[in-house]
Design a protein around this motif. Sequence first.
Motif, PDB file in Angstrom:
ATOM      1  N   ALA A 170      18.702 -22.581  -1.386  1.00 42.51           N
ATOM      2  CA  ALA A 170      18.650 -21.470  -0.996  1.00 42.51           C
ATOM      3  C   ALA A 170      19.448 -20.540  -1.810  1.00 42.51           C
ATOM      4  N   GLY A 171      20.244 -21.315  -2.720  1.00 41.55           N
ATOM      5  CA  GLY A 171      21.460 -20.737  -3.542  1.00 41.55           C
ATOM      6  C   GLY A 171      19.905 -19.786  -4.769  1.00 41.55           C
ATOM      7  N   LEU A 172      19.207 -19.928  -5.102  1.00 42.12           N
ATOM      8  CA  LEU A 172      18.468 -19.930  -5.853  1.00 42.12           C
ATOM      9  C   LEU A 172      17.699 -19.028  -4.998  1.00 42.12           C
ATOM     10  N   VAL A 173      17.120 -18.998  -4.257  1.00 48.55           N
ATOM     11  CA  VAL A 173      16.807 -17.390  -3.283  1.00 48.55           C
ATOM     12  C   VAL A 173      18.209 -16.326  -3.047  1.00 48.55           C
ATOM     13  N   ASN A 174      18.942 -16.608  -3.299  1.00 48.89           N
ATOM     14  CA  ASN A 174      19.964 -15.610  -3.245  1.00 48.89           C
ATOM     15  C   ASN A 174      20.291 -14.329  -4.728  1.00 48.89           C
ATOM     16  N   MET A 175      19.881 -15.827  -5.936  1.00 46.15           N
ATOM     17  CA  MET A 175      19.993 -14.642  -6.977  1.00 46.15           C
ATOM     18  C   MET A 175      19.283 -14.794  -6.804  1.00 46.15           C
ATOM     19  N   ALA A 176      17.552 -15.079  -6.897  1.00 44.85           N
ATOM     20  CA  ALA A 176      16.410 -14.182  -7.113  1.00 44.85           C
ATOM     21  C   ALA A 176      16.251 -12.993  -6.945  1.00 44.85           C
ATOM     22  N   MET A 177      16.864 -12.505  -5.170  1.00 42.15           N
ATOM     23  CA  MET A 177      17.082 -11.468  -4.886  1.00 42.15           C
ATOM     24  C   MET A 177      17.884 -10.660  -5.420  1.00 42.15           C
ATOM     25  N   LEU A 178      18.724 -10.809  -5.635  1.00 41.72           N
ATOM     26  CA  LEU A 178      19.898  -9.877  -6.454  1.00 41.72           C
ATOM     27  C   LEU A 178      19.137  -9.519  -7.965  1.00 41.72           C
ATOM     28  N   THR A 179      18.874 -10.583  -8.516  1.00 45.26           N
ATOM     29  CA  THR A 179      17.845 -10.733  -9.715  1.00 45.26           C
ATOM     30  C   THR A 179      16.700  -9.584 -10.022  1.00 45.26           C
ATOM     31  N   VAL A 180      15.918  -9.652  -8.676  1.00 49.80           N
ATOM     32  CA  VAL A 180      14.776  -8.030  -8.505  1.00 49.80           C
ATOM     33  C   VAL A 180      14.762  -7.146  -8.012  1.00 49.80           C
ATOM     34  N   ALA A 181      16.320  -6.815  -7.586  1.00 46.69           N
ATOM     35  CA  ALA A 181      16.834  -5.709  -6.973  1.00 46.69           C
ATOM     36  C   ALA A 181      17.667  -5.052  -8.463  1.00 46.69           C
ATOM     37  N   ALA A 182      18.026  -5.959  -9.272  1.00 52.30           N
ATOM     38  CA  ALA A 182      18.705  -5.087 -10.811  1.00 52.30           C
ATOM     39  C   ALA A 182      17.536  -5.386 -11.476  1.00 52.30           C
ATOM     40  N   ALA A 183      16.282  -5.778 -11.141  1.00 48.12           N
ATOM     41  CA  ALA A 183      15.813  -5.418 -13.153  1.00 48.12           C
ATOM     42  C   ALA A 183      14.624  -3.736 -11.585  1.00 48.12           C
ATOM     43  N   THR A 184      14.871  -3.971 -10.376  1.00 53.56           N
ATOM     44  CA  THR A 184      13.941  -3.001  -9.800  1.00 53.56           C
ATOM     45  C   THR A 184      14.445  -1.569  -9.453  1.00 53.56           C
ATOM     46  N   PHE A 185      16.029  -1.735  -8.840  1.00 49.10           N
ATOM     47  CA  PHE A 185      16.094  -0.477  -8.220  1.00 49.10           C
ATOM     48  C   PHE A 185      17.824  -0.098  -9.403  1.00 49.10           C
ATOM     49  N   ASP A 186      17.724  -0.112 -10.128  1.00 44.67           N
ATOM     50  CA  ASP A 186      19.208  -0.748 -11.358  1.00 44.67           C
ATOM     51  C   ASP A 186      19.696   1.070 -11.365  1.00 44.67           C
ATOM     52  N   GLY A 187      20.514   0.904 -10.850  1.00 43.64           N
ATOM     53  CA  GLY A 187      21.896   2.352 -10.152  1.00 43.64           C
ATOM     54  C   GLY A 187      21.813   2.573  -8.692  1.00 43.64           C
ATOM     55  N   SER A 188      20.463   2.073  -8.127  1.00 44.25           N
ATOM     56  CA  SER A 188      20.291   2.680  -6.946  1.00 44.25           C
ATOM     57  C   SER A 188      21.366   2.642  -6.095  1.00 44.25           C
ATOM     58  N   ASP A 189      20.811   3.626  -4.900  1.00 44.22           N
ATOM     59  CA  ASP A 189      22.192   3.089  -3.791  1.00 44.22           C
ATOM     60  C   ASP A 189      21.034   3.005  -2.509  1.00 44.22           C
ATOM     61  N   LEU A 190      21.005   1.484  -2.464  1.00 47.72           N
ATOM     62  CA  LEU A 190      19.609   1.861  -1.067  1.00 47.72           C
ATOM     63  C   LEU A 190      20.331   1.580   0.569  1.00 47.72           C
ATOM     64  N   ALA A 191      19.769   2.152   0.973  1.00 48.27           N
ATOM     65  CA  ALA A 191      19.889   2.080   2.615  1.00 48.27           C
ATOM     66  C   ALA A 191      18.764   1.455   3.602  1.00 48.27           C
ATOM     67  N   GLY A 192      18.586  -0.439   3.591  1.00 48.32           N
ATOM     68  CA  GLY A 192      18.184  -0.807   4.284  1.00 48.32           C
ATOM     69  C   GLY A 192      17.637  -1.764   4.102  1.00 48.32           C
ATOM     70  N   LEU A 193      16.264  -2.257   4.939  1.00 49.54           N
ATOM     71  CA  LEU A 193      15.492  -3.207   5.014  1.00 49.54           C
ATOM     72  C   LEU A 193      14.652  -2.044   4.257  1.00 49.54           C
ATOM     73  N   GLU A 194      14.192  -1.557   5.126  1.00 49.78           N
ATOM     74  CA  GLU A 194      13.015  -0.518   4.472  1.00 49.78           C
ATOM     75  C   GLU A 194      12.788   0.047   3.301  1.00 49.78           C
ATOM     76  N   ALA A 195      14.251   0.797   2.580  1.00 44.01           N
ATOM     77  CA  ALA A 195      13.955   1.368   1.886  1.00 44.01           C
ATOM     78  C   ALA A 195      14.134   0.220   0.264  1.00 44.01           C
ATOM     79  N   VAL A 196      14.414  -0.988   0.725  1.00 40.53           N
ATOM     80  CA  VAL A 196      13.710  -1.983  -0.257  1.00 40.53           C
ATOM     81  C   VAL A 196      11.929  -2.306  -0.445  1.00 40.53           C
TER      82      VAL A 196
END
Length: 472
Positions: free
Chosen positions: A310-336
Amino acid sequence: MPDHRRSTPMPAPAPASMPGSGSGSVQTVSAVTAAGRPPSPGRLARLAGLCGPAFVVAVAYVDPGNFATNMSGGARYGTMLLWVIAVANVLAMFVQALSAKLGIATGRNLPELCRDHLPRPVGLLLWAQAEMVAVATDLAEFIGGAVALNLLFGAPLLPAAAITALVSSLLLLMAPRGRRRFEVTVAVMLAVVLAGFAYQVMLSGSLAGVAGGFVPRLAGPDSLLLATGIVGATVMPHVVYLHSALTQHQGRALTQHHGAVTRHHAAVTQHHEALTERPRALARNRGAWDPRRAALQASRVDIAVALGTAGLVNMAMLTVAAATFDGSDLAGLEAVHAGLGETLGPGAAVAFALALLASGLASSSVGTYAGQVIMAGFLRRRVPLLARRLVTVLPAMAILAAGMDPTRALVLSQVALSFGIPFALVPLVVFTARRALMGDLVNRRATTAAGVAVAAVISALNGFLLVEVFTG
């Protein structure tokens, strides 16, 4: 003349069937030999047979609420908050280890112990808030599954909610009598979530610079608030109650079986005391194996693997967002979902939605199951799981029918969960520190001190989150 050279061993009685024990981990006690110790060749198999409860628990740590929090953190601050996820995961392992140990040592679960050892008004108060927590949990996971179906197939949220209810109800048919099947099914769904984010990590190349994220640091008040949210919302109170229920029959059944074997050895020893050395060897072997400690060892392996995943999954979520949306403000799961499709391609968007669906279905089933444990433990009342499923569906259906933003509903459900944290952690630490309840598995002083510190920190962080939600 009787032949004293050899005795025919009496068959040890099988452990009594426990309500809700199913055909899984408890039955592994049959691996105990007449010599009173587990056979060496089957040791790993027996320990593996006792594993499974932590995988049910681990689903709570990758629920739809985690998706939103981790993806938002990665988008805004890159990999900087990876260390926060790591700390939160260690705290979760510690709390769940205490809960599992409580069930193994006492043969009782946390709600039952609260009912038996606390004043009745206190017990009723704890039950009321625990029920609120269970319903809020189920609400969040149920909405997450509905959003996933909407993202995958474009289904309107209300019909998607009905489909989610149906599928999660089918999962609940496996519990508690088919507990082993339920554990395996939930573990498979956890694997689906892991595979989905592993695929996204591969597409995004998000492992670059990950090591720097484990250096503790923050970037101002906003990052502190987000870090507080990650840690404060990590330990879910419903699975603190549930884990003790999932392990309580392991220690009890192993102890009963071992006691029967011990009584048999005493009879053999009495009969052959003057003629053979074997009884003393048997006694030495018997004393070398403690059934409750064997169950405790298995639970630690279970927790390390399941919550580590579960910890690896959470870390993967964060790293994917870091590489994909760097500096963005996401507004919900639909935006992701939309952003992943635009940046990494439709495969990544599908993988995200499938992972969200698996998380929503599994965690919704676990939440309803936890509610059953809570009611049975605090009130000695049972409601059929499917009937309880129907009741907990209604609030989510009402929210979606009213047109409320699903992401906002997820946030409000996390507030309710935050409120319930101290009511689960404080009794857990108190009971595991009582020798009269725990026997030789009682907490060491250092463990109790760490438990008090963890409960205080997590409760304070959740209190901070409540204040922020209601004031700002």
